[in-house]
Design a protein around this motif. Structure first.
Motif, PDB file in Angstrom:
ATOM      1  N   THR A 188      -3.145   1.056  10.046  1.00  0.00           N
ATOM      2  CA  THR A 188      -1.990   1.558   9.296  1.00  0.00           C
ATOM      3  C   THR A 188      -1.970   0.897   7.927  1.00  0.00           C
ATOM      4  OG1 THR A 188      -0.570  -0.188  10.208  1.00  0.00           O
ATOM      5  CG2 THR A 188      -0.637   1.916  11.401  1.00  0.00           C
ATOM      6  N   ILE A 189      -1.355   1.577   6.974  1.00  0.00           N
ATOM      7  CA  ILE A 189      -1.241   1.021   5.625  1.00  0.00           C
ATOM      8  C   ILE A 189      -0.417  -0.267   5.672  1.00  0.00           C
ATOM      9  CG2 ILE A 189      -0.289   1.413   3.319  1.00  0.00           C
ATOM     10  CD1 ILE A 189      -0.750   4.436   3.842  1.00  0.00           C
ATOM     11  N   GLY A 190      -0.946  -1.322   5.095  1.00  0.00           N
ATOM     12  CA  GLY A 190      -0.237  -2.595   5.028  1.00  0.00           C
ATOM     13  C   GLY A 190      -0.774  -3.644   5.980  1.00  0.00           C
ATOM     14  N   PHE A 191      -1.462  -3.212   7.029  1.00  0.00           N
ATOM     15  CA  PHE A 191      -1.945  -4.176   8.022  1.00  0.00           C
ATOM     16  C   PHE A 191      -2.946  -5.149   7.415  1.00  0.00           C
ATOM     17  CE2 PHE A 191      -5.320  -5.187  11.180  1.00  0.00           C
ATOM     18  CZ  PHE A 191      -4.591  -6.058  11.965  1.00  0.00           C
ATOM     19  N   ASP A 192      -3.919  -4.645   6.677  1.00  0.00           N
ATOM     20  CA  ASP A 192      -4.974  -5.510   6.151  1.00  0.00           C
ATOM     21  C   ASP A 192      -4.399  -6.533   5.178  1.00  0.00           C
ATOM     22  OD1 ASP A 192      -7.968  -6.015   5.933  1.00  0.00           O
ATOM     23  OD2 ASP A 192      -7.444  -5.711   3.824  1.00  0.00           O
ATOM     24  N   GLY A 252       0.812  -1.213   0.000  1.00  0.00           N
ATOM     25  CA  GLY A 252       0.000   0.000   0.000  1.00  0.00           C
ATOM     26  C   GLY A 252       0.845   1.262   0.000  1.00  0.00           C
ATOM     27  N   MET A 253       2.133   1.133   0.274  1.00  0.00           N
ATOM     28  CA  MET A 253       3.000   2.315   0.231  1.00  0.00           C
ATOM     29  C   MET A 253       2.997   2.952  -1.158  1.00  0.00           C
ATOM     30  SD  MET A 253       6.370   1.551   2.555  1.00  0.00           S
ATOM     31  CE  MET A 253       6.346   1.908   4.330  1.00  0.00           C
ATOM     32  N   ASN A 254       2.995   2.115  -2.191  1.00  0.00           N
ATOM     33  CA  ASN A 254       2.972   2.668  -3.550  1.00  0.00           C
ATOM     34  C   ASN A 254       1.681   3.426  -3.836  1.00  0.00           C
ATOM     35  OD1 ASN A 254       5.510   1.935  -4.580  1.00  0.00           O
ATOM     36  ND2 ASN A 254       4.819  -0.153  -4.993  1.00  0.00           N
ATOM     37  N   ALA A 255       0.584   2.911  -3.312  1.00  0.00           N
ATOM     38  CA  ALA A 255      -0.693   3.619  -3.483  1.00  0.00           C
ATOM     39  C   ALA A 255      -0.646   4.971  -2.789  1.00  0.00           C
ATOM     40  CB  ALA A 255      -1.839   2.774  -2.924  1.00  0.00           C
ATOM     41  N   THR A 273      -4.459  -5.163  -0.578  1.00  0.00           N
ATOM     42  CA  THR A 273      -5.904  -5.383  -0.660  1.00  0.00           C
ATOM     43  C   THR A 273      -6.606  -4.083  -1.040  1.00  0.00           C
ATOM     44  OG1 THR A 273      -6.184  -4.844   1.674  1.00  0.00           O
ATOM     45  CG2 THR A 273      -5.821  -7.166   1.115  1.00  0.00           C
ATOM     46  N   ALA A 274      -7.874  -4.212  -1.405  1.00  0.00           N
ATOM     47  CA  ALA A 274      -8.664  -3.019  -1.724  1.00  0.00           C
ATOM     48  C   ALA A 274      -8.682  -2.061  -0.540  1.00  0.00           C
ATOM     49  CB  ALA A 274     -10.082  -3.422  -2.103  1.00  0.00           C
ATOM     50  N   SER A 275      -8.814  -2.617   0.663  1.00  0.00           N
ATOM     51  CA  SER A 275      -8.855  -1.785   1.863  1.00  0.00           C
ATOM     52  C   SER A 275      -7.578  -0.966   2.017  1.00  0.00           C
ATOM     53  CB  SER A 275      -9.072  -2.668   3.094  1.00  0.00           C
ATOM     54  OG  SER A 275      -9.080  -1.890   4.273  1.00  0.00           O
ATOM     55  N   ASP A 276      -6.431  -1.598   1.819  1.00  0.00           N
ATOM     56  CA  ASP A 276      -5.167  -0.868   1.945  1.00  0.00           C
ATOM     57  C   ASP A 276      -4.987   0.154   0.822  1.00  0.00           C
ATOM     58  OD1 ASP A 276      -3.834  -1.498   4.307  1.00  0.00           O
ATOM     59  OD2 ASP A 276      -3.137  -3.419   3.538  1.00  0.00           O
ATOM     60  N   ARG A 277      -5.440  -0.163  -0.372  1.00  0.00           N
ATOM     61  CA  ARG A 277      -5.313   0.792  -1.484  1.00  0.00           C
ATOM     62  C   ARG A 277      -6.154   2.046  -1.226  1.00  0.00           C
ATOM     63  NH1 ARG A 277      -5.400  -3.019  -6.979  1.00  0.00           N
ATOM     64  NH2 ARG A 277      -4.412  -4.832  -5.998  1.00  0.00           N
ATOM     65  N   LEU A 307      -7.278   3.104   1.782  1.00  0.00           N
ATOM     66  CA  LEU A 307      -6.717   3.803   2.935  1.00  0.00           C
ATOM     67  C   LEU A 307      -5.493   4.617   2.528  1.00  0.00           C
ATOM     68  CD1 LEU A 307      -6.552   4.340   5.995  1.00  0.00           C
ATOM     69  CD2 LEU A 307      -5.196   2.232   6.190  1.00  0.00           C
ATOM     70  N   ALA A 308      -4.594   4.022   1.766  1.00  0.00           N
ATOM     71  CA  ALA A 308      -3.385   4.719   1.337  1.00  0.00           C
ATOM     72  C   ALA A 308      -3.711   5.925   0.471  1.00  0.00           C
ATOM     73  CB  ALA A 308      -2.480   3.748   0.575  1.00  0.00           C
ATOM     74  N   SER A 309      -4.694   5.782  -0.396  1.00  0.00           N
ATOM     75  CA  SER A 309      -5.083   6.900  -1.268  1.00  0.00           C
ATOM     76  C   SER A 309      -5.650   8.052  -0.453  1.00  0.00           C
ATOM     77  CB  SER A 309      -6.117   6.419  -2.295  1.00  0.00           C
ATOM     78  OG  SER A 309      -5.573   5.422  -3.142  1.00  0.00           O
ATOM     79  N   ARG A 310      -6.472   7.729   0.529  1.00  0.00           N
ATOM     80  CA  ARG A 310      -7.072   8.776   1.370  1.00  0.00           C
ATOM     81  C   ARG A 310      -6.011   9.480   2.222  1.00  0.00           C
ATOM     82  NH1 ARG A 310     -12.157   6.417   4.544  1.00  0.00           N
ATOM     83  NH2 ARG A 310     -12.488   8.650   4.964  1.00  0.00           N
ATOM     84  N   LEU A 311      -5.128   8.704   2.822  1.00  0.00           N
ATOM     85  CA  LEU A 311      -4.115   9.303   3.686  1.00  0.00           C
ATOM     86  C   LEU A 311      -3.085  10.093   2.885  1.00  0.00           C
ATOM     87  CD1 LEU A 311      -3.432   6.488   6.338  1.00  0.00           C
ATOM     88  CD2 LEU A 311      -4.989   8.449   6.478  1.00  0.00           C
ATOM     89  N   GLY A 312      -2.733   9.600   1.698  1.00  0.00           N
ATOM     90  CA  GLY A 312      -1.786  10.329   0.860  1.00  0.00           C
ATOM     91  C   GLY A 312      -2.315  11.688   0.457  1.00  0.00           C
TER      92      GLY A 312
END
Length: 319
Positions: free
Chosen positions: A136-140, A15-18, A257-261, A263-268
């Motif tokens: 956190t990103i990556g947990f899911d 999810g870091m890349n997202a 996962t979709a959830s991490d993608r 979440l990462a997009s929203r937080l970024g």
């Protein structure tokens, strides 16, 4: 603010890349130049910095790991190392920095903020051990990797009528073990926040055997003990044989996962907004599905907590 930087630091997380993608595209949408800093704070010190554009983050939302790479940097813990990083940002005209990582990465962000360079932190770690955010990103993604692995181990445990200990990551947090153990119906879940006595674990194993149960799964968080050490303790205490599977870095990889993608997009995107609003030294997080932000310095002083109601539920369901 016309130019910002983004880096990933510490252990990688799906999810870091997202998150990188969201930072870059949200910034460009607001007519801000974005510079990617490779290899974390080490790359910042060395000036490993490149301007990014929309194409730089094309087709990365589904990829695990981080295109900016990551590295641990002892030098950045010193004033000299921090000043070198600041000089590199001055050289490139970078006015604000977004740091994606865990608590160690955030300590670096705090130091830069104190020296006049505003930083925003995005929690990216499979351990889910950052206070002030539900996830956190990556947990899911890591959680689903662990669940899939336990499902496969259970097939073998059932076939050979054996007890397996599954050691999972998490440092000093038990989230991965607790969520995975509850999702997979583990007979025992061992987490740092609520340590079971060895005799309680042994008694559960014996009760299962007495009612005809032929196999069991014990999920062990690495913050409690080493899997092989724990297996030896069970052997010495109750003369019960167990097999050990250490999932290791397998848990960090894979497509998010979709959830991490999401979440990462929203937080970024939120991190960029915080910089544009003149905020500094903040962490972007999510609580009750709402975006929040907190002072990083305050978050670092707080202890991550786990939902002990889930732990109690796991006990009730594993009778």
């Amino acid at each position: 603010m016309k130019k910002i930087g983004v880096l990933t630091s510490g252990g990688d997380a799906p999810g870091m890349n997202a998150a990188i993608r969201a930072v870059v595209r949200k910034a460009i949408f607001n007519n801000i130049e974005v510079y990617g800093i490779k290899n974390g704070f080490q790359g910042l010190i060395e000036g490993n910095i490149e301007k990014m554009d929309i194409g730089s983050v094309g087709d990365i939302i589904q990829r695990g790991g981080t295109i900016l790479h990551s590295a641990r940097c002892k030098e950045f813990k010193t004033d000299e190392g921090q000043n070198k990083g600041i000089e590199q940002m001055k050289k490139h005209g970078i006015e604000g920095l977004i740091v994606i990582g865990g608590d160690g990465s955030f300590r670096g962000a705090v130091k830069l903020t104190e020296k006049g360079y505003p930083c925003i932190g995005i929690p990216g770690t499979i351990d889910n051990d950052i206070a002030g955010t539900d996830f956190t990103i990556g947990f899911d993604t890591a959680l689903n990797t662990v669940i899939e692995a336990i499902d496969k181990v259970r097939d073998t445990a059932s076939s050979h009528e054996r007890t397996f200990i599954i050691e999972v990551m998490g440092r000093n947090a038990g989230d991965l073990a607790l969520w995975a153990g509850l999702a997979d119906g583990a007979e025992s879940i061992l987490i740092p926040e609520k340590k079971d006595e060895l005799h309680d674990v042994v008694e559960r194993l014996k009760r299962g055997q007495e009612r005809g149960k032929k196999h069991s799964i014990i999920v062990l968080a690495e913050g409690v003990d080493n899997g092989f050490n724990y297996a030896e303790k069970i052997k010495e205490t109750a003369d019960l044989e167990t097999r050990v599977t250490v999932l290791g870095h397998l848990q960090r990889g894979g497509s998010p996962t979709a959830s991490d993608r999401v979440l990462a997009s929203r937080l970024g995107a939120e991190a960029v907004d915080l910089l544009l609003d003149g905020k500094a030294g903040k962490i972007a997080g999510i609580q009750n599905n709402q975006l929040v932000n907190h002072d990083i310095s305050e978050i670092l002083q707080k202890k991550h907590t786990i939902d002990l109601n889930m732990y109690q539920l796991s006990k009730e369901l594993s009778i």
